[in-house]
Design a protein around this motif. Structure first.
Motif, PDB file in Angstrom:
ATOM      1  N   UNK A   1      30.318  40.319  44.624  1.00 47.73           N
ATOM      2  CA  UNK A   1      31.287  41.388  44.357  1.00 47.73           C
ATOM      3  C   UNK A   1      32.617  40.784  43.908  1.00 47.73           C
ATOM      4  N   UNK A   2      33.033  39.728  44.587  1.00 42.85           N
ATOM      5  CA  UNK A   2      34.324  39.099  44.262  1.00 42.85           C
ATOM      6  C   UNK A   2      34.319  38.470  42.875  1.00 42.85           C
TER       7      UNK A   2
ATOM      8  N   UNK B   1      35.724  43.121  49.805  1.00 46.84           N
ATOM      9  CA  UNK B   1      35.731  42.666  48.412  1.00 46.84           C
ATOM     10  C   UNK B   1      35.834  43.844  47.452  1.00 46.84           C
ATOM     11  N   UNK B   2      35.145  44.946  47.762  1.00 39.40           N
ATOM     12  CA  UNK B   2      35.263  46.131  46.918  1.00 39.40           C
ATOM     13  C   UNK B   2      36.698  46.652  46.915  1.00 39.40           C
ATOM     14  N   UNK B   3      37.355  46.605  48.060  1.00 37.64           N
ATOM     15  CA  UNK B   3      38.753  47.045  48.142  1.00 37.64           C
ATOM     16  C   UNK B   3      39.638  46.144  47.287  1.00 37.64           C
ATOM     17  N   UNK B   4      39.412  44.832  47.383  1.00 39.47           N
ATOM     18  CA  UNK B   4      40.202  43.890  46.595  1.00 39.47           C
ATOM     19  C   UNK B   4      39.988  44.096  45.096  1.00 39.47           C
ATOM     20  N   UNK B   5      38.737  44.322  44.703  1.00 39.84           N
ATOM     21  CA  UNK B   5      38.446  44.547  43.290  1.00 39.84           C
ATOM     22  C   UNK B   5      39.094  45.839  42.813  1.00 39.84           C
TER      23      UNK B   5
ATOM     24  N   UNK C   1      41.783  46.129  39.890  1.00 43.29           N
ATOM     25  CA  UNK C   1      41.527  46.989  38.731  1.00 43.29           C
ATOM     26  C   UNK C   1      42.666  47.975  38.532  1.00 43.29           C
ATOM     27  N   UNK C   2      43.228  48.479  39.605  1.00 46.51           N
ATOM     28  CA  UNK C   2      44.355  49.415  39.520  1.00 46.51           C
ATOM     29  C   UNK C   2      45.593  48.730  38.943  1.00 46.51           C
TER      30      UNK C   2
ATOM     31  N   UNK D   1      41.346  45.573  34.734  1.00 44.07           N
ATOM     32  CA  UNK D   1      40.197  44.729  34.427  1.00 44.07           C
ATOM     33  C   UNK D   1      39.354  44.505  35.672  1.00 44.07           C
ATOM     34  N   UNK D   2      38.051  44.378  35.452  1.00 41.49           N
ATOM     35  CA  UNK D   2      37.116  44.072  36.520  1.00 41.49           C
ATOM     36  C   UNK D   2      36.794  42.581  36.492  1.00 41.49           C
ATOM     37  N   UNK D   3      36.474  41.996  37.652  1.00 43.50           N
ATOM     38  CA  UNK D   3      36.045  40.583  37.629  1.00 43.50           C
ATOM     39  C   UNK D   3      34.771  40.454  36.826  1.00 43.50           C
ATOM     40  N   UNK D   4      34.713  39.433  36.002  1.00 42.08           N
ATOM     41  CA  UNK D   4      33.566  39.272  35.105  1.00 42.08           C
ATOM     42  C   UNK D   4      33.198  37.816  35.001  1.00 42.08           C
TER      43      UNK D   4
END
Length: 215
Positions: free
Chosen positions: A74-75, A170-174, A178-179, A183-186
């Protein structure tokens, strides 16, 4: 600082579990084949060693590695995703769909973590904690243990709430990233560490036939 420490701890844990499980399986296989060799002294020594616990420990380590690895995925943005429909949406709707997906991830992992913690608590964790604190445990059950290692199963299953809550974090951090950045981690799967474009071109140039057909 705390976030970086958690990141390194997560990576170290995954590395240790993967490497340890692989090493244990290697020893178990070598021991199994070694006991079949009719070498005086060596065979008797190997037969005296007991590796019945190796398979159970390796399975436990791989399960723990998978749970922490999921949070790492996720991270780093390496989870498999199907975004054909989302990528065709207008930017505003695409962002909303991303927020919905991240919220679903937080909700799901949070629920799994809570259910897992409840199961672990009732499976013997409450007995261990109360007994450690010197409280009355007469009305509590100690809980089952694993067949070979005889470890408390609540300890083995504790990776479910730990890994799930870590994924939720990790979802909260992402979501926060993103906010802030949009951008999303890729993870770029097309790039391999240590292999540059120039060396890649040189390597494939040898395999390509010259113009005009094969020589």
């Amino acid at each position: 600082m705390l976030s970086k420490l958690l990141d390194h701890l997560e990576e170290w844990m995954i590395t240790f579990l993967m490497g340890g499980a692989t090493f244990i399986i290697f020893l178990s296989v070598a021991h199994r084949y070694g006991t079949g060799l009719a070498i005086p002294g060596v065979q008797d020594y190997l037969l005296g060693l007991h590796f019945e616990w190796a398979q159970e420990l390796a399975i436990i380590m791989f399960v723990w590695m998978a749970k922490f690895g999921a949070a790492y995925g996720v991270r780093m943005g390496v989870h498999v995703g199907v975004d054909v429909l989302v990528s065709r949406l207008p930017t505003e709707w695409r962002n909303r769909a991303t927020y919905v997906a991240l919220a679903c991830g937080m909700l799901f992992t949070g629920i799994i973590g809570t259910l897992g913690l409840t199961f672990v608590w009732e499976n013997g964790m409450h007995y261990a904690i109360y007994n450690k604190l010197g409280l009355d445990v007469s009305a509590l059950t100690e809980g089952p243990t694993t067949p070979d290692l005889e470890w408390p199963t609540w300890f083995v299953y504790s990776v479910v709430p730990m890994g799930s809550y870590l994924m939720c974090l990790r979802f909260i951090q992402v979501t926060i990233a993103f906010w802030r950045t949009g951008e999303m981690p890729h993870q770029d799967e097309s790039q391999v560490d240590g292999l540059e474009d120039d060396s890649d071109d040189e390597m494939f140039a040898v395999a390509k036939p010259a113009h005009g057909g094969a020589q």
